[in-house]
Design an enzyme around this catalytic site. Structure first.
Site, PDB file in Angstrom:
ATOM      1  N   ASP A  10      56.744  48.971  48.601  1.00 21.83           N
ATOM      2  CA  ASP A  10      58.196  48.977  48.339  1.00 21.83           C
ATOM      3  C   ASP A  10      58.482  47.693  47.567  1.00 21.83           C
ATOM      4  O   ASP A  10      57.594  46.846  47.386  1.00 21.83           O
ATOM      5  CB  ASP A  10      58.972  49.016  49.673  1.00 21.83           C
ATOM      6  CG  ASP A  10      60.489  49.017  49.444  1.00 21.83           C
ATOM      7  OD1 ASP A  10      60.939  49.681  48.494  1.00 21.83           O
ATOM      8  OD2 ASP A  10      61.217  48.333  50.193  1.00 21.83           O
ATOM      9  N   SER A  11      59.730  47.530  47.163  1.00 23.02           N
ATOM     10  CA  SER A  11      60.106  46.294  46.466  1.00 23.02           C
ATOM     11  C   SER A  11      60.265  45.117  47.436  1.00 23.02           C
ATOM     12  O   SER A  11      60.318  43.972  47.015  1.00 23.02           O
ATOM     13  CB  SER A  11      61.436  46.513  45.746  1.00 23.02           C
ATOM     14  OG  SER A  11      62.418  46.887  46.695  1.00 23.02           O
ATOM     15  N   CYS A  73      59.621  53.863  49.044  1.00 26.91           N
ATOM     16  CA  CYS A  73      60.746  53.368  48.248  1.00 26.91           C
ATOM     17  C   CYS A  73      61.415  54.566  47.582  1.00 26.91           C
ATOM     18  O   CYS A  73      60.758  55.333  46.873  1.00 26.91           O
ATOM     19  CB  CYS A  73      60.190  52.418  47.190  1.00 26.91           C
ATOM     20  SG  CYS A  73      61.403  51.936  45.947  1.00 26.91           S
ATOM     21  N   GLU A 152      67.707  42.450  52.568  1.00 26.85           N
ATOM     22  CA  GLU A 152      66.702  41.400  52.337  1.00 26.85           C
ATOM     23  C   GLU A 152      67.197  40.071  52.913  1.00 26.85           C
ATOM     24  O   GLU A 152      66.422  39.246  53.382  1.00 26.85           O
ATOM     25  CB  GLU A 152      66.425  41.230  50.840  1.00 26.85           C
ATOM     26  CG  GLU A 152      65.682  42.380  50.191  1.00 26.85           C
ATOM     27  CD  GLU A 152      64.205  42.482  50.578  1.00 26.85           C
ATOM     28  OE1 GLU A 152      63.538  41.441  50.725  1.00 26.85           O
ATOM     29  OE2 GLU A 152      63.724  43.625  50.726  1.00 26.85           O
ATOM     30  N   CYS A 182      67.418  55.262  50.624  1.00 29.02           N
ATOM     31  CA  CYS A 182      66.732  54.004  50.287  1.00 29.02           C
ATOM     32  C   CYS A 182      66.138  53.498  51.591  1.00 29.02           C
ATOM     33  O   CYS A 182      66.805  53.523  52.640  1.00 29.02           O
ATOM     34  CB  CYS A 182      67.745  52.996  49.744  1.00 29.02           C
ATOM     35  SG  CYS A 182      67.133  51.301  49.654  1.00 29.02           S
ATOM     36  N   HIS A 184      65.578  50.674  52.687  1.00 36.11           N
ATOM     37  CA  HIS A 184      66.234  49.506  53.303  1.00 36.11           C
ATOM     38  C   HIS A 184      67.353  49.934  54.270  1.00 36.11           C
ATOM     39  O   HIS A 184      67.743  49.169  55.139  1.00 36.11           O
ATOM     40  CB  HIS A 184      66.867  48.606  52.227  1.00 36.11           C
ATOM     41  CG  HIS A 184      65.896  47.719  51.508  1.00 36.11           C
ATOM     42  ND1 HIS A 184      65.028  48.173  50.551  1.00 36.11           N
ATOM     43  CD2 HIS A 184      65.691  46.379  51.596  1.00 36.11           C
ATOM     44  CE1 HIS A 184      64.326  47.154  50.074  1.00 36.11           C
ATOM     45  NE2 HIS A 184      64.694  46.051  50.691  1.00 36.11           N
TER      46      HIS A 184
HETATM   47  N1  DGL Z   1      63.757  50.207  49.298  1.00 32.58           N
HETATM   48  C1  DGL Z   1      63.945  50.668  47.981  1.00 32.58           C
HETATM   49  C2  DGL Z   1      64.431  52.067  47.890  1.00 32.58           C
HETATM   50  O1  DGL Z   1      64.112  52.813  48.790  1.00 32.58           O
HETATM   51  C3  DGL Z   1      64.269  49.710  46.882  1.00 32.58           C
HETATM   52  C4  DGL Z   1      65.544  48.927  46.920  1.00 32.58           C
HETATM   53  C5  DGL Z   1      65.625  48.041  45.709  1.00 32.58           C
HETATM   54  O2  DGL Z   1      64.633  47.346  45.422  1.00 32.58           O
HETATM   55  O3  DGL Z   1      66.648  48.060  45.030  1.00 32.58           O
HETATM   56  O4  DGL Z   1      65.072  52.484  46.971  1.00 32.58           O
END
Ligand code: DGL
Length: 258
Positions: A10-11, A73, A152, A182, A184
């Protein structure tokens, strides 16, 4: 039996919500986790950039002889999965297909909401994939670009998080289910549920974990297997957040992926 590790990226910390669910269901699996923190956020980047970053991440993970790769992600799943599946032989699993299958089984879902990053919503992949598989379903999308950076930062349960989520969820009609598109966003699940008490909140990590449980050749590794978490940049809040999400202190290694 297949004792090779699972690769996942993931990012940033979002993918750990998927990691955590897999660890709960399949504790014998070794997971190599890559957080591309240097390039965070993915949600505001172009499709071409996301494809390039996804390729770099996959090539990094392939060095570990992984049996499969999970794109933990939503942004990379929605914009790069189709492309990278044409290039690599390793099985690659994103968060969308298994979730759509799950929704299809839930026959009483007529109104579905999706919240995700700007890039994911712009790609329209969720809506297309749902409508391809399920007839007569209404899909409502909302991009929430502030949520991943707030996650984050660890702002997942304060007044700012509550107000931001209230604002983002404001215009949805009554929904049967809301997909956290997402990875997150499960970090905000508690306050999302408070805002939408009658709606099923769908955490894709739980669905991926179940999907793996039913579909992969399992490992028989020792349950105390060493954790391997790599980051492309360590000047960030990742460790604090990861310790909180996983409930123990983690060690990370900084790496370059190119
Ligand atoms: N967790 C990620 C997603 O599911 C990326 C969020 C991001 O880096 O903007 O989209």
């Amino acid at each position: 039996m297949d004792n090779r590790p699972i690769g996942m990226f993931d990012s940033g910390v979002g993918g750990l919500t998927v990691y955590e669910e897999i660890k709960k269901k399949l504790p014998n699996e070794k997971i190599i986790y890559l957080g591309d923190t240097k390039e965070f956020p993915y949600g505001s980047k172009s499709k071409q950039s996301i494809i390039e970053l996804t390729k770099n991440n996959i090539e990094f993970l392939l060095k570990y002889n992984v049996k499969l790769i999970i794109i933990a992600c939503g942004t990379a799943t929605s914009q790069a999965l189709e492309e990278v599946r044409k290039i690599y032989r390793v099985p690659i699993i994103g968060i969308i297909e298994p979730t759509v299958k799950y929704i299809k089984q839930e026959e009483n879902y007529n109104n579905i909401g999706i919240i995700a990053t700007r890039g994911t919503i712009r790609s329209n992949t969720w809506e297309k994939s749902i409508k391809e598989k399920i007839e007569n379903i209404n899909v409502y999308n909302k991009e929430c670009p502030l949520l991943a950076p707030m996650a984050e930062e660890g702002w997942t349960d304060n007044e700012i998080a509550k107000l931001t989520i209230k604002e983002y969820l404001n215009n949805f009609p009554k929904l049967d289910a809301l997909i956290l598109g997402c990875t997150h966003y499960p970090l905000f699940e508690k306050i999302i549920k408070e805002q939408m008490p009658e709606t099923d909140i769908i955490n894709t990590g739980k669905i991926i974990a179940k999907y793996l449980e039913e579909n992969i050749e399992k490992s028989e590794n020792n349950i105390n297997i060493e954790e391997e978490i790599y980051l492309t940049d360590t000047e960030c809040n990742f460790i604090q957040m990861a310790n909180k999400i996983l409930g123990h202190n983690i060690e990370i290694k900084e790496v370059e992926v190119k």
